[in-house]
Design a protein around this motif. Structure first.
Motif, PDB file in Angstrom:
ATOM      1  N   UNK A  83       0.838  -1.198   0.000  1.00 41.74           N
ATOM      2  CA  UNK A  83       0.000   0.000   0.000  1.00 41.74           C
ATOM      3  C   UNK A  83       0.867   1.240   0.000  1.00 41.74           C
ATOM      4  N   UNK A  84       0.281   2.371   0.314  1.00 39.31           N
ATOM      5  CA  UNK A  84       1.054   3.604   0.403  1.00 39.31           C
ATOM      6  C   UNK A  84       2.110   3.488   1.491  1.00 39.31           C
ATOM      7  N   UNK A  85       3.295   4.010   1.216  1.00 41.36           N
ATOM      8  CA  UNK A  85       4.418   3.853   2.134  1.00 41.36           C
ATOM      9  C   UNK A  85       4.100   4.442   3.509  1.00 41.36           C
TER      10      UNK A  85
ATOM     11  N   UNK B  63      -3.549  -7.751  17.627  1.00 41.82           N
ATOM     12  CA  UNK B  63      -4.784  -7.396  16.934  1.00 41.82           C
ATOM     13  C   UNK B  63      -5.000  -5.884  16.930  1.00 41.82           C
ATOM     14  N   UNK B  64      -4.573  -5.220  17.992  1.00 37.06           N
ATOM     15  CA  UNK B  64      -4.680  -3.760  18.048  1.00 37.06           C
ATOM     16  C   UNK B  64      -3.730  -3.127  17.008  1.00 37.06           C
ATOM     17  N   UNK B  65      -2.509  -3.643  16.902  1.00 33.73           N
ATOM     18  CA  UNK B  65      -1.568  -3.131  15.902  1.00 33.73           C
ATOM     19  C   UNK B  65      -2.143  -3.307  14.497  1.00 33.73           C
ATOM     20  N   UNK B  66      -2.655  -4.510  14.226  1.00 30.62           N
ATOM     21  CA  UNK B  66      -3.258  -4.774  12.918  1.00 30.62           C
ATOM     22  C   UNK B  66      -4.399  -3.794  12.657  1.00 30.62           C
ATOM     23  N   UNK B  67      -5.281  -3.642  13.634  1.00 26.30           N
ATOM     24  CA  UNK B  67      -6.465  -2.807  13.465  1.00 26.30           C
ATOM     25  C   UNK B  67      -6.088  -1.335  13.269  1.00 26.30           C
ATOM     26  N   UNK B  68      -5.111  -0.852  14.033  1.00 22.05           N
ATOM     27  CA  UNK B  68      -4.716   0.558  13.933  1.00 22.05           C
ATOM     28  C   UNK B  68      -4.042   0.860  12.596  1.00 22.05           C
ATOM     29  N   UNK B  69      -3.131  -0.010  12.160  1.00 26.65           N
ATOM     30  CA  UNK B  69      -2.483   0.208  10.865  1.00 26.65           C
ATOM     31  C   UNK B  69      -3.517   0.142   9.749  1.00 26.65           C
ATOM     32  N   UNK B  70      -4.426  -0.809   9.853  1.00 24.17           N
ATOM     33  CA  UNK B  70      -5.471  -0.944   8.843  1.00 24.17           C
ATOM     34  C   UNK B  70      -6.346   0.308   8.788  1.00 24.17           C
ATOM     35  N   UNK B  71      -6.645   0.862   9.956  1.00 27.59           N
ATOM     36  CA  UNK B  71      -7.538   2.021  10.037  1.00 27.59           C
ATOM     37  C   UNK B  71      -6.853   3.306   9.551  1.00 27.59           C
ATOM     38  N   UNK B  72      -5.657   3.563  10.031  1.00 25.47           N
ATOM     39  CA  UNK B  72      -4.997   4.829   9.737  1.00 25.47           C
ATOM     40  C   UNK B  72      -4.240   4.819   8.407  1.00 25.47           C
ATOM     41  N   UNK B  73      -3.659   3.679   8.052  1.00 21.29           N
ATOM     42  CA  UNK B  73      -2.793   3.623   6.873  1.00 21.29           C
ATOM     43  C   UNK B  73      -3.466   2.976   5.658  1.00 21.29           C
ATOM     44  N   UNK B  74      -4.516   2.213   5.901  1.00 22.32           N
ATOM     45  CA  UNK B  74      -5.330   1.608   4.848  1.00 22.32           C
ATOM     46  C   UNK B  74      -4.526   0.869   3.777  1.00 22.32           C
TER      47      UNK B  74
ATOM     48  N   UNK C 178      -3.530  -2.180   1.241  1.00 17.59           N
ATOM     49  CA  UNK C 178      -4.332  -3.182   0.539  1.00 17.59           C
ATOM     50  C   UNK C 178      -4.104  -4.573   1.121  1.00 17.59           C
ATOM     51  N   UNK C 179      -2.899  -4.819   1.598  1.00 14.94           N
ATOM     52  CA  UNK C 179      -2.575  -6.108   2.218  1.00 14.94           C
ATOM     53  C   UNK C 179      -1.786  -5.837   3.495  1.00 14.94           C
ATOM     54  N   UNK C 180      -2.025  -6.651   4.521  1.00 14.45           N
ATOM     55  CA  UNK C 180      -1.342  -6.417   5.799  1.00 14.45           C
ATOM     56  C   UNK C 180      -1.171  -7.710   6.579  1.00 14.45           C
TER      57      UNK C 180
ATOM     58  N   UNK D  98      -0.145 -14.238  15.060  1.00 17.26           N
ATOM     59  CA  UNK D  98      -0.023 -13.938  13.633  1.00 17.26           C
ATOM     60  C   UNK D  98      -1.403 -13.551  13.112  1.00 17.26           C
ATOM     61  N   UNK D  99      -1.492 -12.352  12.484  1.00 15.17           N
ATOM     62  CA  UNK D  99      -2.742 -11.893  11.907  1.00 15.17           C
ATOM     63  C   UNK D  99      -2.457 -11.334  10.512  1.00 15.17           C
ATOM     64  N   UNK D 100      -3.281 -11.719   9.540  1.00  9.46           N
ATOM     65  CA  UNK D 100      -3.060 -11.287   8.158  1.00  9.46           C
ATOM     66  C   UNK D 100      -4.375 -11.288   7.396  1.00  9.46           C
ATOM     67  N   UNK D 101      -4.460 -10.403   6.406  1.00  8.57           N
ATOM     68  CA  UNK D 101      -5.611 -10.443   5.515  1.00  8.57           C
ATOM     69  C   UNK D 101      -5.242 -10.956   4.124  1.00  8.57           C
ATOM     70  N   UNK D 102      -4.016 -11.549   4.012  1.00 13.24           N
ATOM     71  CA  UNK D 102      -3.657 -12.113   2.708  1.00 13.24           C
ATOM     72  C   UNK D 102      -2.710 -13.307   2.786  1.00 13.24           C
TER      73      UNK D 102
END
Length: 278
Positions: free
Chosen positions: A203-205, A230-241, A243-245, A262-266
């Motif tokens: 995604x965006x740097x 899960x909080x780290x995943x959720x915060x990066x996903x929310x603020x940085x958006x 495409x894959x994390x 381990x948490x991933x959406x890809x």
């Protein structure tokens, strides 16, 4: 302070007898919803797949002739399970195998799978390395680029996800970043939990200084390992958006167990060596 479980109060924070004979009733469960509710993660609509990889370094039992067998065991608890397993009860449970006789390592594995799956309310997988055979014991560095070298001044150690606000640029990248500076505190005992974390995204740097400040802000934060990841995943996903994390943390073992969420959406499995921080 003790924590409520489905069965009452956990063993945490109490003077506890170390049971030497197989006792599956020592296991205590804690609902995953306890931490997910705070960051608006719904159990029927998880934003990730993943698991918690636990490594048991002090597993031992007796063979039918009474001879001790030592082993290392790996346990994978799916992120979709209703419960996480309270770590002190897990240690006490593994300790209860010490003076118990089992015919084969497969019998030990079957008992572990049955008990842990029941406690987690999900299908737990178990791999045992009897006599420590074939377990890779070498410690290797984290994959990706480590951001710990950044020369930044830190004056505030309160948890602050706002460090990730406006943390992305227009550059589109696919990269892995890592840090050995993740440290939080146990929600119940306040003991320090030291970890290394890999963040892999497309995604965006993400501004590395802002990301490092965010990770350091966990330093006085009280939460379980699984909840922090899960909080780290959720915060990066929310603020940085991105495409894959993927977020994968390896924590220093304590009392013979390490916990590695381990948490991933890809990705289905992490590209990370078994041992990072021991």
């Amino acid at each position: 302070m003790p924590v409520k479980s489905n069965e009452g109060i956990t063993l945490l924070g109490k003077n506890t007898e170390y049971i030497q004979y197989y006792s599956p009733d020592l296991l205590e469960s804690l609902p995953r919803a306890y931490g997910r509710d705070e960051i608006d993660i719904k159990p029927d609509n998880l934003p990730f797949s993943g698991f918690d990889l636990w490594t048991g370094f002090e597993l031992s039992w007796l063979n039918p002739r009474g001879k001790p067998i030592v082993a290392i065991a790996e346990f994978i608890i799916p992120a979709t399970s209703s419960n996480l397993i309270e770590s002190k009860s897990f240690k006490l449970y593994l300790n209860s195998f010490n003076q118990s006789k089992f015919d084969t390592p497969d019998h030990v594995s079957a008992a572990l799978k049955k008990d842990l799956s029941q406690a987690a309310n999900g299908q737990v997988s178990v791999k045992i390395y009897p006599h420590l055979n074939h377990y890779p014991l070498l410690t290797t560095s984290l994959p990706g680029e480590c951001i710990d070298h950044l020369d930044i001044q830190i004056d505030d150690y309160d948890f602050n996800p706002q460090y990730l606000s406006d943390a992305t640029s227009g550059d589109y990248v696919y990269e892995s970043l890592s840090s050995n500076l993740l440290k939080s505190n146990c929600l119940v005992t306040n003991q320090p939990d030291w970890g290394s974390v890999v963040i892999k995204y497309k995604g965006n740097r993400i501004d590395r200084e802002k990301l490092l400040r965010y990770l350091i802000s966990f330093r006085m934060h009280n939460e379980f390992h699984e909840q922090c990841v899960e909080r780290i995943f959720n915060d990066i996903n929310h603020y940085c958006r991105p495409d894959k994390l993927t977020v994968f943390a390896r924590y220093t073992r304590r009392g013979g167990l390490d916990i590695n969420p381990f948490r991933s959406n890809f990705e289905e499995t992490p590209e990370v060596p078994r041992l990072i921080r021991q």
